[in-house]
Enzyme design. Sequence first.
Site, PDB file in Angstrom:
ATOM      1  N   LYS A  88      -9.241   6.051  -4.955  1.00  0.00           N
ATOM      2  CA  LYS A  88      -8.793   5.074  -3.967  1.00  0.00           C
ATOM      3  C   LYS A  88      -7.487   4.485  -4.456  1.00  0.00           C
ATOM      4  O   LYS A  88      -7.368   4.087  -5.612  1.00  0.00           O
ATOM      5  CB  LYS A  88      -9.869   3.969  -3.841  1.00  0.00           C
ATOM      6  CG  LYS A  88      -9.537   2.891  -2.855  1.00  0.00           C
ATOM      7  CD  LYS A  88     -10.163   3.174  -1.497  1.00  0.00           C
ATOM      8  CE  LYS A  88      -9.529   2.392  -0.381  1.00  0.00           C
ATOM      9  NZ  LYS A  88      -8.340   3.031   0.221  1.00  0.00           N
ATOM     10  N   GLN A 113      -4.396   1.606 -11.079  1.00  0.00           N
ATOM     11  CA  GLN A 113      -5.404   1.487 -10.022  1.00  0.00           C
ATOM     12  C   GLN A 113      -6.824   1.676 -10.567  1.00  0.00           C
ATOM     13  O   GLN A 113      -7.765   1.082 -10.052  1.00  0.00           O
ATOM     14  CB  GLN A 113      -5.085   2.539  -8.948  1.00  0.00           C
ATOM     15  CG  GLN A 113      -5.715   2.290  -7.605  1.00  0.00           C
ATOM     16  CD  GLN A 113      -4.959   1.270  -6.764  1.00  0.00           C
ATOM     17  OE1 GLN A 113      -3.742   1.315  -6.697  1.00  0.00           O
ATOM     18  NE2 GLN A 113      -5.668   0.355  -6.130  1.00  0.00           N
ATOM     19  N   LYS A 154      -7.869  -1.764 -11.915  1.00  0.00           N
ATOM     20  CA  LYS A 154      -7.902  -2.737 -10.811  1.00  0.00           C
ATOM     21  C   LYS A 154      -9.149  -2.514  -9.958  1.00  0.00           C
ATOM     22  O   LYS A 154      -9.889  -3.443  -9.651  1.00  0.00           O
ATOM     23  CB  LYS A 154      -6.649  -2.537  -9.951  1.00  0.00           C
ATOM     24  CG  LYS A 154      -6.575  -3.467  -8.763  1.00  0.00           C
ATOM     25  CD  LYS A 154      -5.424  -3.126  -7.844  1.00  0.00           C
ATOM     26  CE  LYS A 154      -4.134  -2.981  -8.620  1.00  0.00           C
ATOM     27  NZ  LYS A 154      -2.953  -3.007  -7.750  1.00  0.00           N
ATOM     28  N   LYS A 161      -3.431   7.491  -6.475  1.00  0.00           N
ATOM     29  CA  LYS A 161      -2.223   6.964  -5.814  1.00  0.00           C
ATOM     30  C   LYS A 161      -1.420   8.144  -5.305  1.00  0.00           C
ATOM     31  O   LYS A 161      -1.569   9.258  -5.804  1.00  0.00           O
ATOM     32  CB  LYS A 161      -1.390   6.164  -6.825  1.00  0.00           C
ATOM     33  CG  LYS A 161      -0.394   5.214  -6.190  1.00  0.00           C
ATOM     34  CD  LYS A 161      -1.006   3.885  -5.805  1.00  0.00           C
ATOM     35  CE  LYS A 161      -0.034   3.044  -5.025  1.00  0.00           C
ATOM     36  NZ  LYS A 161      -0.534   1.681  -4.770  1.00  0.00           N
ATOM     37  N   ASP A 169       1.051   1.211   1.020  1.00  0.00           N
ATOM     38  CA  ASP A 169       1.768   0.604  -0.109  1.00  0.00           C
ATOM     39  C   ASP A 169       3.190   0.399   0.411  1.00  0.00           C
ATOM     40  O   ASP A 169       3.398   0.353   1.644  1.00  0.00           O
ATOM     41  CB  ASP A 169       1.714   1.529  -1.347  1.00  0.00           C
ATOM     42  CG  ASP A 169       2.199   0.839  -2.624  1.00  0.00           C
ATOM     43  OD1 ASP A 169       1.445   0.048  -3.201  1.00  0.00           O
ATOM     44  OD2 ASP A 169       3.358   1.066  -3.037  1.00  0.00           O
ATOM     45  N   ASN A 223       4.538  -6.757   3.320  1.00  0.00           N
ATOM     46  CA  ASN A 223       3.146  -7.145   3.546  1.00  0.00           C
ATOM     47  C   ASN A 223       2.656  -8.198   2.542  1.00  0.00           C
ATOM     48  O   ASN A 223       2.134  -9.247   2.925  1.00  0.00           O
ATOM     49  CB  ASN A 223       2.286  -5.876   3.479  1.00  0.00           C
ATOM     50  CG  ASN A 223       0.805  -6.194   3.551  1.00  0.00           C
ATOM     51  OD1 ASN A 223       0.170  -6.421   2.531  1.00  0.00           O
ATOM     52  ND2 ASN A 223       0.254  -6.255   4.740  1.00  0.00           N
TER      53      ASN A 223
HETATM   54  P1  NDP Z   1       6.312  -3.402   1.837  1.00  0.00           P
HETATM   55  O1  NDP Z   1       6.954  -2.090   2.052  1.00  0.00           O
HETATM   56  O2  NDP Z   1       5.603  -4.060   2.956  1.00  0.00           O
HETATM   57  O3  NDP Z   1       7.394  -4.444   1.267  1.00  0.00           O
HETATM   58  C1  NDP Z   1       8.104  -4.186   0.092  1.00  0.00           C
HETATM   59  C2  NDP Z   1       9.110  -5.299  -0.122  1.00  0.00           C
HETATM   60  O4  NDP Z   1       9.687  -5.151  -1.412  1.00  0.00           O
HETATM   61  C3  NDP Z   1      10.268  -5.252   0.862  1.00  0.00           C
HETATM   62  O5  NDP Z   1      10.741  -6.556   1.075  1.00  0.00           O
HETATM   63  C4  NDP Z   1      11.290  -4.395   0.120  1.00  0.00           C
HETATM   64  O6  NDP Z   1      12.624  -4.617   0.523  1.00  0.00           O
HETATM   65  C5  NDP Z   1      11.102  -4.877  -1.292  1.00  0.00           C
HETATM   66  N1  NDP Z   1      11.469  -3.816  -2.239  1.00  0.00           N
HETATM   67  C6  NDP Z   1      10.962  -2.558  -2.307  1.00  0.00           C
HETATM   68  N2  NDP Z   1      11.559  -1.865  -3.273  1.00  0.00           N
HETATM   69  C7  NDP Z   1      12.468  -2.690  -3.820  1.00  0.00           C
HETATM   70  C8  NDP Z   1      13.397  -2.556  -4.867  1.00  0.00           C
HETATM   71  N3  NDP Z   1      13.510  -1.414  -5.546  1.00  0.00           N
HETATM   72  N4  NDP Z   1      14.170  -3.644  -5.171  1.00  0.00           N
HETATM   73  C9  NDP Z   1      14.050  -4.801  -4.473  1.00  0.00           C
HETATM   74  N5  NDP Z   1      13.192  -4.981  -3.469  1.00  0.00           N
HETATM   75  C10 NDP Z   1      12.410  -3.946  -3.157  1.00  0.00           C
HETATM   76  O7  NDP Z   1       5.334  -3.204   0.572  1.00  0.00           O
HETATM   77  P2  NDP Z   1       4.099  -4.092   0.115  1.00  0.00           P
HETATM   78  O8  NDP Z   1       4.359  -5.522   0.391  1.00  0.00           O
HETATM   79  O9  NDP Z   1       2.884  -3.452   0.615  1.00  0.00           O
HETATM   80  O10 NDP Z   1       4.117  -3.832  -1.471  1.00  0.00           O
HETATM   81  C11 NDP Z   1       4.837  -4.675  -2.370  1.00  0.00           C
HETATM   82  C12 NDP Z   1       4.265  -4.511  -3.766  1.00  0.00           C
HETATM   83  O11 NDP Z   1       2.876  -4.875  -3.751  1.00  0.00           O
HETATM   84  C13 NDP Z   1       4.318  -3.106  -4.354  1.00  0.00           C
HETATM   85  O12 NDP Z   1       4.478  -3.198  -5.754  1.00  0.00           O
HETATM   86  C14 NDP Z   1       2.929  -2.557  -4.053  1.00  0.00           C
HETATM   87  O13 NDP Z   1       2.571  -1.514  -4.931  1.00  0.00           O
HETATM   88  C15 NDP Z   1       2.099  -3.803  -4.287  1.00  0.00           C
HETATM   89  N6  NDP Z   1       0.771  -3.800  -3.674  1.00  0.00           N
HETATM   90  C16 NDP Z   1       0.619  -3.659  -2.321  1.00  0.00           C
HETATM   91  C17 NDP Z   1      -0.639  -3.677  -1.773  1.00  0.00           C
HETATM   92  C18 NDP Z   1      -0.863  -3.643  -0.303  1.00  0.00           C
HETATM   93  O14 NDP Z   1      -2.014  -3.823   0.108  1.00  0.00           O
HETATM   94  N7  NDP Z   1       0.151  -3.455   0.524  1.00  0.00           N
HETATM   95  C19 NDP Z   1      -1.839  -3.748  -2.631  1.00  0.00           C
HETATM   96  C20 NDP Z   1      -1.562  -4.002  -4.026  1.00  0.00           C
HETATM   97  C21 NDP Z   1      -0.290  -3.980  -4.515  1.00  0.00           C
HETATM   98  P3  NDP Z   1      13.362  -3.528   1.464  1.00  0.00           P
HETATM   99  O15 NDP Z   1      12.757  -3.714   2.823  1.00  0.00           O
HETATM  100  O16 NDP Z   1      14.792  -3.890   1.384  1.00  0.00           O
HETATM  101  O17 NDP Z   1      13.058  -2.181   0.856  1.00  0.00           O
END
Ligand code: NDP
Length: 446
Positions: free
Chosen positions: A89, A110, A113, A125, A165, A239
Amino acid sequence: MGYIEQVLERVNNRDPDQPVFHQAVEEVLESLAPVLDRHPEFERAGILERLVEPERVIMFRVPWTDDDGGVHVNRGFRVQFNNALGPYKGGLRFHPSVRLDIVKFLGFEQIFKNALTTRPIGGGKGGSDFDPKGRSDAEVMRFCQSFMTELHRHIGPNVDVPAGDIGVGGREIGFMYGQYKRLTRSWEGVLTGKAYGWGGSLIRPEATGYGTMYFLRELLNDRGVDITGKRCTISGSGNVAQFCTEKALDLGGVVVSLSDSGGSIHVPNGIDRDMLAWIMELKNDRRGRISEVAERFDGVTYREGQRPWDIPCEIALPCATQNELDGDEAQALVDNGCVAVCEGANMPCTPEAVAVLHKSGAGFGPAKAANAGGVATSALEMTQNATFDNWTRTEVDNKLESIMKAVYKQSAEAAEEYGDKGNIQRGANIAGFLLVARAMQDQGVV
Ligand code: NDP
């Protein structure tokens, strides 16, 4: 050379081109010395050697055509790391930076976690170096269909259940689910993060952000700190960042920043609910840039190319991506009076940043515990799918909250039991490891 050093050396020599994976492995293994001293049977059973080697790595070509008929070829990945506790998962990430190193780091994290959630789920993943930014819905659909055309042979509701993700939200999950259903002729809970109404769970979209805030509240409680009125810097605007912000407002916090890969916004008076609703629409529907917030609202400053960690705050929540908060930035946070950092993203703090935080006495909530609410709620979605049931919002939210409290408690107790009271990072690594290691031992050398 000790057992841990031998395993680390082997990992480094085997895959010298995977520095982010090495970082994740080192962070976990270095926490485990007191456990391995107390349990020599784990070394005899080769638990560490087996843990650091994925059970299976799948890499594949993903060809697709753009709206002008141009042909593109991306690379797809699924790393099935460990299924001692349940079906693999973990999310799928679509971002140009995705390569095997990144997918292995995320899959390894993961495992622990998912164990901490105490749900029956193993670790995996996947993703692709596809960049959905600037692509039409039709292009994203064709990509997702091509991706699933290969992936569907490797997953299943009792085999491997991917989720979203970075770059994979409700739209992408919908397109991939449709293609899976078409290819297999079966409607089953093979992906989580589905929309409510066709298999999704209420609260799944909110779960990672809400869960991180529930975890933060436990961390602060232990330190006698109340979140009310505290300034929170948050990075990202996807997200996790959005729902951390929403729950921070519910709990009385003042969110003074958000960001994306272009830069950050500073909102000294705090983001209010109207601004947050506008940002959600900007990011989720119009797929715009965070800079537009400063054009639309007074009192908001856009800081091109800058991360938010120099903005004074009491609490920092990195919610964008790995290694986005370094040692100097952690020092700036501490110097400005920050008392706690909680990781919403996966491994956003560099090892140097974590060292600064521990040295300063600030609270630190590590990702594999703090952001476990997303995958925990995915497991709740799997349960609802398996029983053809739907739970209410309150039911799911209450379960999420109690899971996060339990994740914190297990981590804090393990830290204390193994002689490092208050070090939640070490405690989370130990508690997660023990659950997986005991299961691996019971199941023999496989
Ligand atoms: P989203 O795609 O919804 O959002 C990602 C955000 O991070 C965007 O604002 C994006 O900006 C920014 N971002 C991505 N890459 C970079 C970078 N290299 N430098 C600066 N900003 C960056 O992803 P999530 O919110 O789902 O995920 C965010 C984090 O949380 C990740 O590490 C993910 O692995 C982790 N996570 C997510 C889960 C989930 O349920 N969604 C669960 C557990 C962990 P831009 O739009 O400009 O790319």
